[in-house]
Design a protein around this motif. Sequence first.
Motif, PDB file in Angstrom:
ATOM      1  N   TYR A  72       0.822  -1.212   0.000  1.00 34.90           N
ATOM      2  CA  TYR A  72       0.000   0.000   0.000  1.00 34.90           C
ATOM      3  C   TYR A  72       0.860   1.268   0.000  1.00 34.90           C
ATOM      4  O   TYR A  72       0.439   2.304  -0.531  1.00 34.90           O
ATOM      5  CB  TYR A  72      -0.978  -0.022   1.171  1.00 34.90           C
ATOM      6  N   GLY A  73       2.066   1.182   0.538  1.00 34.10           N
ATOM      7  CA  GLY A  73       2.975   2.306   0.417  1.00 34.10           C
ATOM      8  C   GLY A  73       3.325   2.581  -1.033  1.00 34.10           C
ATOM      9  O   GLY A  73       3.305   3.730  -1.495  1.00 34.10           O
ATOM     10  N   LEU A  74       3.630   1.514  -1.776  1.00 34.63           N
ATOM     11  CA  LEU A  74       3.947   1.670  -3.194  1.00 34.63           C
ATOM     12  C   LEU A  74       2.730   2.154  -3.975  1.00 34.63           C
ATOM     13  O   LEU A  74       2.858   2.934  -4.925  1.00 34.63           O
ATOM     14  CB  LEU A  74       4.467   0.345  -3.759  1.00 34.63           C
ATOM     15  N   ASN A  75       1.539   1.709  -3.580  1.00 32.69           N
ATOM     16  CA  ASN A  75       0.303   2.212  -4.191  1.00 32.69           C
ATOM     17  C   ASN A  75       0.240   3.735  -4.112  1.00 32.69           C
ATOM     18  O   ASN A  75      -0.018   4.414  -5.110  1.00 32.69           O
ATOM     19  CB  ASN A  75      -0.921   1.626  -3.485  1.00 32.69           C
ATOM     20  N   HIS A  76       0.451   4.272  -2.912  1.00 28.95           N
ATOM     21  CA  HIS A  76       0.385   5.725  -2.728  1.00 28.95           C
ATOM     22  C   HIS A  76       1.481   6.434  -3.520  1.00 28.95           C
ATOM     23  O   HIS A  76       1.236   7.498  -4.111  1.00 28.95           O
ATOM     24  CB  HIS A  76       0.481   6.073  -1.251  1.00 28.95           C
ATOM     25  N   TYR A  77       2.654   5.872  -3.528  1.00 29.46           N
ATOM     26  CA  TYR A  77       3.750   6.465  -4.300  1.00 29.46           C
ATOM     27  C   TYR A  77       3.403   6.533  -5.790  1.00 29.46           C
ATOM     28  O   TYR A  77       3.616   7.562  -6.446  1.00 29.46           O
ATOM     29  CB  TYR A  77       5.018   5.634  -4.116  1.00 29.46           C
ATOM     30  N   LEU A  78       2.912   5.434  -6.340  1.00 35.05           N
ATOM     31  CA  LEU A  78       2.599   5.394  -7.769  1.00 35.05           C
ATOM     32  C   LEU A  78       1.475   6.356  -8.122  1.00 35.05           C
ATOM     33  O   LEU A  78       1.499   6.997  -9.181  1.00 35.05           O
ATOM     34  CB  LEU A  78       2.229   3.969  -8.188  1.00 35.05           C
ATOM     35  N   LYS A  79       0.502   6.470  -7.247  1.00 35.32           N
ATOM     36  CA  LYS A  79      -0.601   7.397  -7.508  1.00 35.32           C
ATOM     37  C   LYS A  79      -0.111   8.843  -7.503  1.00 35.32           C
ATOM     38  O   LYS A  79      -0.600   9.670  -8.272  1.00 35.32           O
ATOM     39  CB  LYS A  79      -1.707   7.184  -6.479  1.00 35.32           C
ATOM     40  N   ALA A  80       0.859   9.144  -6.645  1.00 33.30           N
ATOM     41  CA  ALA A  80       1.457  10.477  -6.656  1.00 33.30           C
ATOM     42  C   ALA A  80       2.193  10.717  -7.975  1.00 33.30           C
ATOM     43  O   ALA A  80       2.052  11.782  -8.591  1.00 33.30           O
ATOM     44  CB  ALA A  80       2.417  10.637  -5.471  1.00 33.30           C
ATOM     45  N   CYS A  81       2.959   9.733  -8.419  1.00 37.19           N
ATOM     46  CA  CYS A  81       3.667   9.867  -9.695  1.00 37.19           C
ATOM     47  C   CYS A  81       2.692  10.046 -10.862  1.00 37.19           C
ATOM     48  O   CYS A  81       2.956  10.828 -11.786  1.00 37.19           O
ATOM     49  CB  CYS A  81       4.544   8.644  -9.939  1.00 37.19           C
ATOM     50  N   LEU A  82       1.588   9.331 -10.820  1.00 30.23           N
ATOM     51  CA  LEU A  82       0.598   9.435 -11.895  1.00 30.23           C
ATOM     52  C   LEU A  82       0.038  10.848 -12.012  1.00 30.23           C
ATOM     53  O   LEU A  82      -0.290  11.294 -13.116  1.00 30.23           O
ATOM     54  CB  LEU A  82      -0.544   8.434 -11.665  1.00 30.23           C
ATOM     55  N   LEU A  83      -0.050  11.562 -10.909  1.00 26.93           N
ATOM     56  CA  LEU A  83      -0.570  12.929 -10.958  1.00 26.93           C
ATOM     57  C   LEU A  83       0.334  13.863 -11.748  1.00 26.93           C
ATOM     58  O   LEU A  83      -0.098  14.916 -12.194  1.00 26.93           O
ATOM     59  CB  LEU A  83      -0.766  13.472  -9.542  1.00 26.93           C
ATOM     60  N   THR A  84       1.587  13.483 -11.950  1.00 22.56           N
ATOM     61  CA  THR A  84       2.492  14.331 -12.728  1.00 22.56           C
ATOM     62  C   THR A  84       2.291  14.168 -14.228  1.00 22.56           C
ATOM     63  O   THR A  84       2.745  15.018 -15.000  1.00 22.56           O
ATOM     64  CB  THR A  84       3.965  14.038 -12.397  1.00 22.56           C
ATOM     65  N   VAL A  85       1.642  13.104 -14.642  1.00 23.24           N
ATOM     66  CA  VAL A  85       1.421  12.862 -16.079  1.00 23.24           C
ATOM     67  C   VAL A  85      -0.053  12.785 -16.438  1.00 23.24           C
ATOM     68  O   VAL A  85      -0.426  12.888 -17.601  1.00 23.24           O
ATOM     69  CB  VAL A  85       2.129  11.560 -16.536  1.00 23.24           C
ATOM     70  N   LEU A 175      10.082  -0.929 -10.597  1.00 24.38           N
ATOM     71  CA  LEU A 175       8.940  -0.577  -9.761  1.00 24.38           C
ATOM     72  C   LEU A 175       7.731  -1.451 -10.051  1.00 24.38           C
ATOM     73  O   LEU A 175       6.969  -1.789  -9.146  1.00 24.38           O
ATOM     74  CB  LEU A 175       8.571   0.899  -9.948  1.00 24.38           C
ATOM     75  N   LEU A 176       7.546  -1.823 -11.307  1.00 31.22           N
ATOM     76  CA  LEU A 176       6.415  -2.688 -11.650  1.00 31.22           C
ATOM     77  C   LEU A 176       6.635  -4.097 -11.108  1.00 31.22           C
ATOM     78  O   LEU A 176       5.683  -4.762 -10.681  1.00 31.22           O
ATOM     79  CB  LEU A 176       6.209  -2.722 -13.160  1.00 31.22           C
ATOM     80  N   SER A 177       7.870  -4.557 -11.119  1.00 29.71           N
ATOM     81  CA  SER A 177       8.167  -5.864 -10.534  1.00 29.71           C
ATOM     82  C   SER A 177       7.909  -5.858  -9.033  1.00 29.71           C
ATOM     83  O   SER A 177       7.313  -6.792  -8.483  1.00 29.71           O
ATOM     84  CB  SER A 177       9.624  -6.260 -10.813  1.00 29.71           C
ATOM     85  N   MET A 219      12.109  -2.193   1.271  1.00 28.60           N
ATOM     86  CA  MET A 219      12.062  -1.060   2.193  1.00 28.60           C
ATOM     87  C   MET A 219      13.002   0.060   1.758  1.00 28.60           C
ATOM     88  O   MET A 219      12.735   1.241   1.996  1.00 28.60           O
ATOM     89  CB  MET A 219      12.414  -1.523   3.610  1.00 28.60           C
ATOM     90  N   ASP A 220      14.113  -0.305   1.133  1.00 28.75           N
ATOM     91  CA  ASP A 220      15.061   0.693   0.641  1.00 28.75           C
ATOM     92  C   ASP A 220      14.822   1.039  -0.828  1.00 28.75           C
ATOM     93  O   ASP A 220      14.897   2.206  -1.226  1.00 28.75           O
ATOM     94  CB  ASP A 220      16.499   0.193   0.807  1.00 28.75           C
ATOM     95  N   GLN A 221      14.552   0.027  -1.626  1.00 28.24           N
ATOM     96  CA  GLN A 221      14.496   0.229  -3.058  1.00 28.24           C
ATOM     97  C   GLN A 221      13.242   0.956  -3.527  1.00 28.24           C
ATOM     98  O   GLN A 221      13.300   1.750  -4.480  1.00 28.24           O
ATOM     99  CB  GLN A 221      14.604  -1.124  -3.782  1.00 28.24           C
ATOM    100  N   VAL A 222      12.106   0.699  -2.906  1.00 27.54           N
ATOM    101  CA  VAL A 222      10.868   1.358  -3.356  1.00 27.54           C
ATOM    102  C   VAL A 222      10.976   2.878  -3.263  1.00 27.54           C
ATOM    103  O   VAL A 222      10.748   3.580  -4.264  1.00 27.54           O
ATOM    104  CB  VAL A 222       9.642   0.819  -2.586  1.00 27.54           C
ATOM    105  N   PRO A 223      11.350   3.462  -2.100  1.00 26.76           N
ATOM    106  CA  PRO A 223      11.501   4.920  -2.059  1.00 26.76           C
ATOM    107  C   PRO A 223      12.589   5.429  -3.004  1.00 26.76           C
ATOM    108  O   PRO A 223      12.440   6.492  -3.625  1.00 26.76           O
ATOM    109  CB  PRO A 223      11.864   5.206  -0.600  1.00 26.76           C
ATOM    110  N   ALA A 224      13.687   4.675  -3.122  1.00 30.25           N
ATOM    111  CA  ALA A 224      14.789   5.104  -3.988  1.00 30.25           C
ATOM    112  C   ALA A 224      14.360   5.136  -5.453  1.00 30.25           C
ATOM    113  O   ALA A 224      14.695   6.069  -6.195  1.00 30.25           O
ATOM    114  CB  ALA A 224      15.990   4.174  -3.809  1.00 30.25           C
ATOM    115  N   LEU A 225      13.615   4.127  -5.876  1.00 29.95           N
ATOM    116  CA  LEU A 225      13.157   4.068  -7.270  1.00 29.95           C
ATOM    117  C   LEU A 225      12.115   5.145  -7.562  1.00 29.95           C
ATOM    118  O   LEU A 225      12.106   5.741  -8.645  1.00 29.95           O
ATOM    119  CB  LEU A 225      12.577   2.680  -7.563  1.00 29.95           C
ATOM    120  N   ILE A 226      11.242   5.412  -6.598  1.00 29.84           N
ATOM    121  CA  ILE A 226      10.263   6.494  -6.758  1.00 29.84           C
ATOM    122  C   ILE A 226      10.986   7.833  -6.855  1.00 29.84           C
ATOM    123  O   ILE A 226      10.674   8.686  -7.702  1.00 29.84           O
ATOM    124  CB  ILE A 226       9.268   6.506  -5.577  1.00 29.84           C
TER     125      ILE A 226
END
Length: 238
Positions: A72-85, A175-177, A219-226
């Motif tokens: 669910y953390g990655l869900n929120h991150y991706l939704k934030a990224c989607l707002l930029t496009v 990120l998709l993986s 825990m480290d890679q998801v924020p770094a990739l976002i």
Amino acid sequence: MRRLDPFLQYMQVTSHTRPFLHACYTDGKHSRVEHHAYNNAERFMYGLTLGGEYVSSASSTPLSVQPLLLYYGLNHYLKACLLTVDPGYPATAKVLAHGLSTRKRKKQQYRFLEDEIRIQPHGLFPHAAFHLFDFSAEKEKAAMDELLRPLPAMRDLYSLKKQKLECEGTAWPELLSYFAVLYNLSMLVRYEGDWWGEMEQMRDREDYVFIVHFLQSAMDQVPALISTWLKDRHLSVQ
């Protein structure tokens, strides 16, 4: 608690976010640029804040809770990224679904690395894949081993198996993986409690080592990739 990525922290300030979104929407030739930049700024920041809080909390929770928090953390991150496009996200209820599904399992023979997810035509996964990565999977199914093997964070562990690291077909964006594997793990925690509990207690399966290592890396890679994706987006609209 893990330290917040500096760029993600920078983006959680209105005076930085609104000009950034304004530049994104101008670059994308969207209509009502001022309106969308103003209205989406708080949604964007809230998505990054929630994403960070979920992921950070995962480091101090039991193993059985970590997949849910990370997913669910990655869900929120991706939704934030989607707002930029996609300033109108979500335009329909269809894009709010997971966009993935899992198969029925034979519990006695089940092995996580052999399990598969199926990509659905609608939902967050295909929407993010298209809008954030211009990516379309070659197959409608993907095995956990197929998704985990190309991840840099998993290479050392796979090297111990003395197996080739190359995968068939096109490797997914990282990120998709992470999204797909975390989705499957979250489903296991929610609906296969007996299997999960036995795996965690007995630790007699190869799955255990790969799951724990993957969750720790997430825990480290998801924020770094976002952060990397948003930095690239920021640079592209300057």
